[in-house]
Design a protein around this motif. Sequence first.
Motif, short mmCIF file in Angstrom:
data_model
loop_
_atom_site.label_atom_id
_atom_site.label_comp_id
_atom_site.label_asym_id
_atom_site.label_seq_id
_atom_site.Cartn_x
_atom_site.Cartn_y
_atom_site.Cartn_z
N GLY B 36 -64.11 -11.49 62.97
CA GLY B 36 -62.79 -11.85 64.02
C GLY B 36 -62.44 -13.30 64.17
N LEU B 37 -63.37 -14.16 63.33
CA LEU B 37 -63.15 -15.56 63.67
C LEU B 37 -61.60 -16.28 63.46
N CYS B 38 -61.14 -15.95 62.08
CA CYS B 38 -60.00 -16.35 61.90
C CYS B 38 -58.81 -15.67 62.88
N SER B 40 -59.30 -14.89 65.78
CA SER B 40 -59.49 -15.45 67.12
C SER B 40 -59.04 -16.87 67.18
N GLN B 41 -59.12 -17.50 66.32
CA GLN B 41 -58.31 -18.79 66.22
C GLN B 41 -56.83 -18.77 66.34
N LEU B 42 -56.09 -18.05 65.55
CA LEU B 42 -54.71 -17.81 65.52
C LEU B 42 -54.42 -17.20 67.00
N LEU B 43 -54.88 -16.33 67.58
CA LEU B 43 -54.66 -15.80 68.61
C LEU B 43 -54.80 -16.79 69.82
N GLU B 45 -54.51 -20.00 69.73
CA GLU B 45 -53.44 -20.80 69.57
C GLU B 45 -51.91 -20.13 70.10
N TYR B 46 -51.82 -18.98 69.69
CA TYR B 46 -50.74 -18.03 70.24
C TYR B 46 -50.65 -18.17 71.78
N ILE B 49 -54.60 -20.27 74.62
CA ILE B 49 -56.08 -19.98 75.31
C ILE B 49 -57.12 -20.76 74.62
N ARG B 50 -57.71 -21.84 75.17
CA ARG B 50 -58.82 -22.69 74.86
C ARG B 50 -60.11 -22.05 74.75
N VAL B 52 -62.02 -19.66 73.37
CA VAL B 52 -62.05 -18.92 72.45
C VAL B 52 -63.79 -18.80 72.23
#
Lengths: 150, 150
Positions: B36-38, B40-43, B45-46, B49-50, B52
């Motif tokens: 889920g790492l990638c 989580s990073q895009l979500l 940003e979207y 939410i810092r 993560v």
Amino acid sequence: MDKQYYSYEDFLADAKVLTQKIDWQFDCIIAIARGGLCLSQLLGEYYSIREVYSINTIGYDESTKLEGVTVFNVPELRSVKSALIVDDIVDSGDTLAEVLNVLGKIYPDITFKTASLFYKKGAKIAPDWSVQEAQKWIAFFWTEDMKRNI
Amino acid sequence: MDKQYYSYEDFLADAKVLTQKIDWQFDCIIAIARGGLCLSQLLGEYYSIREVYSINTIGYDESTKLEGVTVFNVPELRSVKSALIVDDIVDSGDTLAEVLNVLGKIYPDITFKTASLFYKKGAKIAPDWSVQEAQKWIAFFWTEDMKRNI
């Protein structure tokens, strides 16, 4: 400041360059969240390392920079001997320096080395390996692409 | 089993669909590492939410499935009220079920919901939101692309 769009293809090419530069073996990968998360996933797959962890920091705001950096969610590393810490960009170096400081105090017997896609000249600490010098504001695909109509 | 290459473009399109489906507000995102790492990073940003975080599990091997799933590196969630747990695929559901079980015991007052790109019919637990049913072996870009000559 000029803005440079950094696509997934740019990222993939640089991640490959990074693996060519990293002349070191390590047991685990620690992503500085959020910036290093995607990179950690691709590197974990590339090196067949399932021990991919993350660590969190507070202290860097969109516009202002707080005095200090707080590091939290330090991963459990009891059986680790060597760890690669990854981030997207080493800017001032404050975050990376404090992450190294905190991890080094908790785990004095582990060797930590660092890798990033971008670095800035003048950062207080240079990553052991990096690919590009950042001369513009980098608009990473993970920030930009969810807003684009592709 | 047939293999389906899942490119970054496929991922991006599905991540956008996922955000259209998620009709819920949450304070933080927890990625099940590594899958889920990638995402989580895009979500992160979207949704701006810092917070993560990631969580680790052991129990799923390339070829065999161990009896149980061990969950570790549970993030610090003291000020969190609602958390979205993300993964790439909900396969048997063992991992997601155990992550929910562990988090629910430690943080009984937090509402946890779950999202994934893929799910399999017959999983013991269905994610609250997902995009595609996996009918083939999914060859994710984060596994494949570092090996390809692009």
